[in-house]
Design a protein around this motif. Sequence first.
Motif, PDB file in Angstrom:
ATOM      1  N   LEU A  72       1.394  -1.230  -0.274  1.00 37.46           N
ATOM      2  CA  LEU A  72       0.125   0.076  -0.205  1.00 37.46           C
ATOM      3  C   LEU A  72       1.253   0.963  -0.034  1.00 37.46           C
ATOM      4  O   LEU A  72       2.227   1.663   0.778  1.00 37.46           O
ATOM      5  N   VAL A  73       1.430   1.867  -1.278  1.00 38.27           N
ATOM      6  CA  VAL A  73       1.766   2.953  -1.063  1.00 38.27           C
ATOM      7  C   VAL A  73       1.114   4.644  -1.495  1.00 38.27           C
ATOM      8  O   VAL A  73       0.460   4.343  -2.219  1.00 38.27           O
ATOM      9  N   VAL A 120      -6.443   4.241  11.598  1.00 35.78           N
ATOM     10  CA  VAL A 120      -5.384   3.599  12.748  1.00 35.78           C
ATOM     11  C   VAL A 120      -4.232   3.988  13.096  1.00 35.78           C
ATOM     12  O   VAL A 120      -4.275   4.983  12.795  1.00 35.78           O
ATOM     13  N   GLU A 121      -3.724   3.775  13.937  1.00 38.23           N
ATOM     14  CA  GLU A 121      -2.575   4.729  14.281  1.00 38.23           C
ATOM     15  C   GLU A 121      -0.963   4.319  13.962  1.00 38.23           C
ATOM     16  O   GLU A 121      -0.909   3.409  14.052  1.00 38.23           O
ATOM     17  N   ALA A 122      -0.476   5.704  14.018  1.00 33.21           N
ATOM     18  CA  ALA A 122       1.251   5.152  13.798  1.00 33.21           C
ATOM     19  C   ALA A 122       1.898   4.445  14.908  1.00 33.21           C
ATOM     20  O   ALA A 122       1.116   4.808  15.628  1.00 33.21           O
ATOM     21  N   SER A 123       2.601   3.198  14.886  1.00 29.96           N
ATOM     22  CA  SER A 123       3.554   2.631  15.732  1.00 29.96           C
ATOM     23  C   SER A 123       3.530   3.790  16.765  1.00 29.96           C
ATOM     24  O   SER A 123       4.401   4.753  16.857  1.00 29.96           O
ATOM     25  N   PHE A 170      -5.567   5.282   7.142  1.00 28.16           N
ATOM     26  CA  PHE A 170      -7.060   5.120   7.456  1.00 28.16           C
ATOM     27  C   PHE A 170      -6.110   3.804   6.708  1.00 28.16           C
ATOM     28  O   PHE A 170      -4.670   3.363   6.578  1.00 28.16           O
ATOM     29  N   ASP A 171      -7.209   2.509   7.376  1.00 30.43           N
ATOM     30  CA  ASP A 171      -6.093   0.775   6.857  1.00 30.43           C
ATOM     31  C   ASP A 171      -6.522   0.912   5.686  1.00 30.43           C
ATOM     32  O   ASP A 171      -4.867  -0.307   4.753  1.00 30.43           O
ATOM     33  N   GLY A 172      -6.632   1.082   4.325  1.00 27.65           N
ATOM     34  CA  GLY A 172      -6.668   1.205   3.572  1.00 27.65           C
ATOM     35  C   GLY A 172      -5.421   2.148   2.331  1.00 27.65           C
ATOM     36  O   GLY A 172      -6.117   2.358   1.590  1.00 27.65           O
ATOM     37  N   GLY A 173      -5.157   3.697   3.915  1.00 25.01           N
ATOM     38  CA  GLY A 173      -4.910   4.662   2.993  1.00 25.01           C
ATOM     39  C   GLY A 173      -5.945   5.897   2.677  1.00 25.01           C
ATOM     40  O   GLY A 173      -7.029   5.740   3.469  1.00 25.01           O
ATOM     41  N   PHE A 232       2.769   2.170   9.831  1.00 27.34           N
ATOM     42  CA  PHE A 232       2.001   0.966   9.752  1.00 27.34           C
ATOM     43  C   PHE A 232       1.562  -0.001   9.645  1.00 27.34           C
ATOM     44  O   PHE A 232       2.456  -0.050   8.105  1.00 27.34           O
ATOM     45  N   HIS A 233       1.639  -1.211  10.080  1.00 26.05           N
ATOM     46  CA  HIS A 233       0.703  -2.398   9.707  1.00 26.05           C
ATOM     47  C   HIS A 233       0.127  -2.023   8.439  1.00 26.05           C
ATOM     48  O   HIS A 233      -0.742  -1.562   7.836  1.00 26.05           O
ATOM     49  N   GLY A 234       0.371  -3.371   7.201  1.00 31.11           N
ATOM     50  CA  GLY A 234      -0.399  -3.658   5.935  1.00 31.11           C
ATOM     51  C   GLY A 234       0.175  -2.924   5.145  1.00 31.11           C
ATOM     52  O   GLY A 234      -0.360  -2.504   3.910  1.00 31.11           O
ATOM     53  N   ARG A 235       1.405  -2.241   5.290  1.00 32.75           N
ATOM     54  CA  ARG A 235       2.191  -1.641   3.654  1.00 32.75           C
ATOM     55  C   ARG A 235       3.386  -2.514   3.235  1.00 32.75           C
ATOM     56  O   ARG A 235       3.363  -1.147   2.007  1.00 32.75           O
ATOM     57  N   ALA A 236       3.236  -3.280   3.604  1.00 34.44           N
ATOM     58  CA  ALA A 236       4.352  -3.820   2.780  1.00 34.44           C
ATOM     59  C   ALA A 236       4.016  -5.915   3.079  1.00 34.44           C
ATOM     60  O   ALA A 236       4.266  -5.668   4.483  1.00 34.44           O
ATOM     61  N   PRO A 237       4.338  -6.339   2.399  1.00 34.79           N
ATOM     62  CA  PRO A 237       3.988  -8.049   2.741  1.00 34.79           C
ATOM     63  C   PRO A 237       5.288  -8.667   3.389  1.00 34.79           C
ATOM     64  O   PRO A 237       6.239  -8.071   3.786  1.00 34.79           O
TER      65      PRO A 237
END
Length: 467
Positions: free
Chosen positions: A54-55, A85-88, A212-215, A334-339
């Motif tokens: 997700l870029v 979503v909140e940043a780590s 957001f979880d989907g950007g 953020f979680h889920g930005r790269a596999p």
Amino acid sequence: MRVVVVGAGVAGLAAGYRLLGAAKRMGRPLGLVVLEGEPYPGGHARTIREPGFLVETGPDAFLDRPREPQVRGLVRELGLEARVVEASAASRRRSILLDGRLRRAPDSPLTLLASEALGVAGKLRVLMEPWAHEAPAGVEETVFEFACRRIGAEAAERLVDAAVAGVSAGDSRRLSIEAAFPLLKEMERDHGSLLRAMAARRREGKVRLLAFDGGMAVLVDALRQRLGPALCTSRPARGIDRARGGWEVGLDGGESIAAERVILATPASRAASLVASLDPELSASLGAFRFSGLAMVALAFPSSATPRLDGYGYLVGAAEGLDTLGVVFESSLFHGRAPQGAVLLRVMMGGTRRPEVVALGEPELVERARRELAGPLGIRAKPVRAWVRRWPAAIAQYEVGHRGRVEASRRLLERHPGLDLCGASYDGISFGSAIASGLAAAERALAADHVTEPPISLAHAIVGSTR
Ligand SMILES: Cc1cc2nc3c(=O)[nH]c(=O)nc-3n(C[C@H](O)[C@H](O)[C@H](O)COP(=O)(O)OP(=O)(O)OC[C@H]3O[C@@H](n4cnc5c(N)ncnc54)[C@H](O)[C@@H]3O)c2cc1C
């Protein structure tokens, strides 16, 4: 009421959404058209989704701050709270590249003492901040002058200048403290000291960095859905003129749309050309706003090829002489930005430091980004994926005189009742400020709506006439 909003960045989308919602609540018919020149809405807020990645090509996060409740309110109204979503927690850790080495950027008096970013004298000078001189009367200070006065020249040069380049792609010696960082001026005014103000703010609760979880596409898609057929993409406006007591927005091929109100939600430079024949003076005033260009290069590497990328990322000091302004460790943020097994970095390049960079070809940008990562992060591997987005007019530069330019433009706008401006060019460069300005423009349109005659057309009729 018939309204045309020109530009479907987040400001224009928010303006259209607020107008439609209010009309529905009040049971009033509304003819709304939101014109967007590009094939897609969102403006700078644009998300690329590819399997596993997700870029974000523009903004990747926004601050949830009490002074901008509009964003949180909009998210709630759109039912998107579960998608936020909140940043780590590690995102608080930021670094600065100085003298070829990454150094922890201080974010409290304690981390300042431990930081290698400043020498002993520089640190002591920062700690003397509560006793800094008052601002000179009647002078609009630059960010650099303000920083020198409050925390000393070393911190201004090594910390503040790099932060300003990273946040606004601009030059701390040209940007106005009042216009570009009004919060800092407010902190000085209300607490007499930035350090005291920071302590007070910490007690009030933390400012969260959200996405957001989907950007950002999550918000853009939700607004697009609400606007429905009122949103017309690939329809650039060409000009605005008076017509029959209202306005006529010219499109390609000689078509035009009539409206009682027009909201220009484009960058000021585009608004300047749209009003060129209507009011050359207003056009010149809007044309005086400056923008910096940015190239965003996102690179994916196997995690085995990189060091542990923990934290937000790093800023780059001007003395390093690099094209890179800053690097965001996107997949740590953020979680889920790269596999699994890969990391994603976003390298921001160019800005006012290196305006020529934004015109470089994509392979050259990738190569330069990669080369400039090798020193600080020691990454020698080739990226497994790369994405490039060049934004020639990325961020409005609130230089000294900006507030005066905004006021002058608004005074000239008073000659044209029914015409309004919004977007990140005027009252705040952030994603949240752009949304707040779009919502405010819609509120002004609603407040000024004294139309008593029956509406001439509903949204679909107007939209139909533009197709
Ligand atoms: C690379 C980058 C990273 C950023 N990162 C962050 C971040 O992390 N956090 C943050 O808070 N902010 C960030 N920002 C700033 C943020 O993106 C902006 O504040 C916000 O997106 C601006 O929205 P806007 O609607 O005012 O303008 P824009 O996004 O510029 O939208 C204007 C729209 O008008 C359209 N338009 C122009 N002319 C016409 C015409 N004649 N007819 C029809 N349509 C027209 C354009 O195509 C565009 O869609 C970033 C910006 C950039 C460039």
